[in-house]
Design an enzyme around this catalytic site. Structure first.
Site, mmCIF file in Angstrom:
data_model
loop_
_atom_site.group_PDB
_atom_site.id
_atom_site.type_symbol
_atom_site.label_atom_id
_atom_site.label_comp_id
_atom_site.label_asym_id
_atom_site.label_seq_id
_atom_site.Cartn_x
_atom_site.Cartn_y
_atom_site.Cartn_z
ATOM 1 N N LYS A 1 45.684 38.098 52.218
ATOM 2 C CA LYS A 1 44.768 37.022 52.604
ATOM 3 C C LYS A 1 45.281 36.338 53.862
ATOM 4 O O LYS A 1 46.475 36.044 53.974
ATOM 5 C CB LYS A 1 44.663 36.011 51.455
ATOM 6 C CG LYS A 1 43.624 34.918 51.655
ATOM 7 C CD LYS A 1 43.584 33.989 50.436
ATOM 8 C CE LYS A 1 42.492 32.945 50.518
ATOM 9 N NZ LYS A 1 42.482 32.051 49.333
ATOM 10 N N SER A 31 37.778 31.059 47.750
ATOM 11 C CA SER A 31 37.898 31.336 49.172
ATOM 12 C C SER A 31 38.393 32.752 49.484
ATOM 13 O O SER A 31 38.225 33.227 50.599
ATOM 14 C CB SER A 31 38.874 30.342 49.812
ATOM 15 O OG SER A 31 40.174 30.496 49.257
ATOM 16 N N SER A 49 40.355 30.331 43.756
ATOM 17 C CA SER A 49 40.062 31.268 44.848
ATOM 18 C C SER A 49 40.546 32.696 44.654
ATOM 19 O O SER A 49 40.208 33.571 45.449
ATOM 20 C CB SER A 49 40.624 30.735 46.156
ATOM 21 O OG SER A 49 39.817 29.670 46.580
HETATM 22 N N1 GLN Z 1 36.610 26.813 45.687
HETATM 23 C C1 GLN Z 1 37.624 25.797 45.533
HETATM 24 C C2 GLN Z 1 37.567 24.849 46.697
HETATM 25 O O1 GLN Z 1 36.696 24.968 47.480
HETATM 26 C C3 GLN Z 1 38.971 26.429 45.375
HETATM 27 C C4 GLN Z 1 39.592 26.833 46.643
HETATM 28 C C5 GLN Z 1 40.871 27.572 46.459
HETATM 29 O O2 GLN Z 1 41.266 27.907 45.337
HETATM 30 N N2 GLN Z 1 41.555 27.802 47.534
HETATM 31 O O3 GLN Z 1 38.355 23.976 46.827
#
Ligand code: GLN
Length: 513
Positions: free
Chosen positions: A84, A159, A183
């Site tokens: 990532k 994400s 994410s």
């Molecule tokens: N979707 C969540 C957010 O927008 C989690 C993001 C993540 O785990 N990096 O904060």
């Protein structure tokens, strides 16, 4: 080639050890697959062809030399992986999905990357993400969205949509993700892959660009539970560069995945994390998983964690607060972009302002504003302070739940993959995707998502989430492996076999002729 790209990491490792295939062949097969389908999927922001092949060639040479050189090779040596693009790497750009870091090269490797290099796993490239890991759809990437391999008009989750899509599209057998609120797990659920958020501190965060330091965790993305365990053992363990990293050795996970036994285990359904608000098909697949676990000898109990109702609210105060502080370093002075004010005096504040205005996207700005407000004098106790209290209550709820059950279970995400664009202008609807994953980050406990089946009329996958007490990651692998094998028996093989064929660069070229 198809056989190679469809193989699990464990199978590739066995084929490499038996010299049935070379690491260069395995790596090239994945690079070819990326060349064929990534134009449509857009899982990668950067492809690391030369270095990946060079590492693979080293592995082959070591194996050919035999003796200690071959014996000292790690089990996963020569098995390629995608990383990532929130995780820093020497020799490749790291963007965090943001214009503000476009063109920036890290002078150091993240600890997890060092570990991949030590294991001689060829790094295929860097995967797309929502800017600074803020989002649930990968649409907030400054470099365009990633597409879900099951349906290119849909989101791959976020994400870490790039890592999940790369693994689902057979572009990589393994990937690294980061999970601050889901994410790794939510993209796993909507792409039919496996994703694990380890116990907070089980894997070093050194070199993962910080979003919310008390919640962030690096973890594995894979197509099988065993593969995730293999990868977590590579990346886990104490790191003197991360003072929050645990001293626990990262062992016993692969053994647990291989053992796969739930006889006599108590598995707790969390009342607050299913039912209302969850798509009917997601709930139906969840219930089938419960039945399968019961049939394998587990006792299913129902537990209540009443404070989980406030988890989303607490998260969206704590996460932006920490993010607003962590992102202060992107100031146009130290790294990446520097934008100059178009008129007026050229003061340092104005250069910082112009840089941040030009470099950050809307979602990142929204969270910086939210976090700065929540931390400001006069509001700190009312917002950030209260959220921290809720966090403690949630941790206590989990403690009580784990007194009644060895492992907890819920759907991973409330819905299957939605259409690109569908929730982009509605931040609250976007945030709701993480209702079931966020509690684990707030409590620091480990969570694993695996595919539960096809859950809607469009034939899209859903996921089931397992949660264990802190430091008991092995339980997730033990239970996950059983559930996975029972489900695959029903499906007649991995769920991803049911995904539609992706258009390839070659077939597109033919069509356009
Ligand atoms: N979707 C969540 C957010 O927008 C989690 C993001 C993540 O785990 N990096 O904060």
């Amino acid at each position: 080639m198809t056989e190679l790209i469809k193989s699990s990491a464990a199978d590739l490792a066995a084929k490499l050890a038996a010299k049935e295939v070379s690491a260069v062949e395995v790596t090239q097969a994945h690079l070819d697959r990326i060349a064929a389908v990534d134009g449509a999927v857009h899982a990668f922001l950067h492809i690391n062809t030369d270095e990946a092949l060079a590492v693979a060639a080293e592995v082959d040479a070591a194996r050919a030399r035999g003796g200690a050189d071959a014996e000292n090779l790690h089990e996963l040596a020569g098995v390629p992986i995608a990383v990532k693009d929130l995780i820093v790497t020497i020799g490749q750009p790291t963007t965090a999905g943001s214009k503000i870091l476009e063109g920036w090269h890290s002078p150091y490797d993240a600890t997890v990357v060092k570990k991949l290099r030590a294991a001689r796993m060829p790094i295929l490239g860097k995967t797309n993400l929502d800017e600074f890991a803020m989002g649930s759809s990968t649409e907030h990437s400054a470099f365009g969205p990633t597409h879900n391999p099951w349906d290119l008009d849909r989101i791959p989750g976020g994400s870490g949509g790039g890592s999940a899509a790369a693994v689902a599209a057979f572009e990589a057998p393994l990937a690294l993700g980061t999970d601050t609120g889901g994410s790794i797990r939510q993209p796993g659920a909507v792409t039919g892959t496996v994703g694990v958020k380890p116990t907070y501190g089980a894997v070093s965060r050194y070199g993962a660009i910080a979003m919310a330091s008390s919640l962030d965790q690096i973890g594995p993305v894979s197509r099988t539970v065993l593969d995730a365990a293999l990868l977590q053992e590579v990346i886990g363990g104490h790191d003197p560069f991360d003072s929050t990293s645990l001293t626990d050795p990262s062992t016993g996970l692969v053994a647990a995945a291989r053992l796969g036994n739930v006889k006599g285990m108590k598995i707790g359904i969390i009342s607050e994390l299913h039912g209302e608000g969850y798509q009917a098909g997601v709930e139906a697949r969840f219930n089938e998983s419960l039945e399968l676990l019961r049939s394998a000898g587990a006792e299913i109990v129902e537990v209540s964690c009443p404070n989980l109702t406030y988890a989303l609210g607490a998260y969206y105060l704590i996460m932006p607060s920490e993010a607003s502080s962590n992102l202060a370093k992107f100031d146009g002075v130290r790294f990446g972009l520097r934008a100059l004010p178009t008129d007026g005096p050229m003061t340092i504040e104005r250069v910082m302002g112009a840089t941040r205005a030009a470099g950050f996207g809307d979602e990142v700005k929204r969270r910086i504003i939210l976090g700065t407000y929540a931390l400001s004098a006069g509001y700190y106790d009312a917002y950030y302070g209260s959220a921290q209290k809720v966090r403690t209550l949630i941790q206590r709820d989990f403690d009580a739940a784990f007194a009644q059950a060895d492992v907890l279970i819920s759907p991973t995400a409330p819905t299957t993959a939605f259409k690109l664009g569908e929730k982009l202008d509605d931040p609250l609807a976007m945030y709701l995707n993480d209702v079931a994953t966020i509690p684990a980050n707030l409590a620091g406990i480990p969570g694993l998502s695996l595919p539960s089946g096809l859950a809607d009329e469009d034939g899209l996958p859903a996921g089931v989430q397992l949660l264990a007490p802190a430091r008991q990651d092995a339980r997730l692998y033990r239970v996950g492996a059983v559930l996975e094998s029972l489900l695959e028996e029903q499906w007649g093989g991995p769920l991803l076999n049911k995904a539609p064929q992706l258009p390839t660069a070659a077939s597109n070229a033919k069509e356009s002729k």
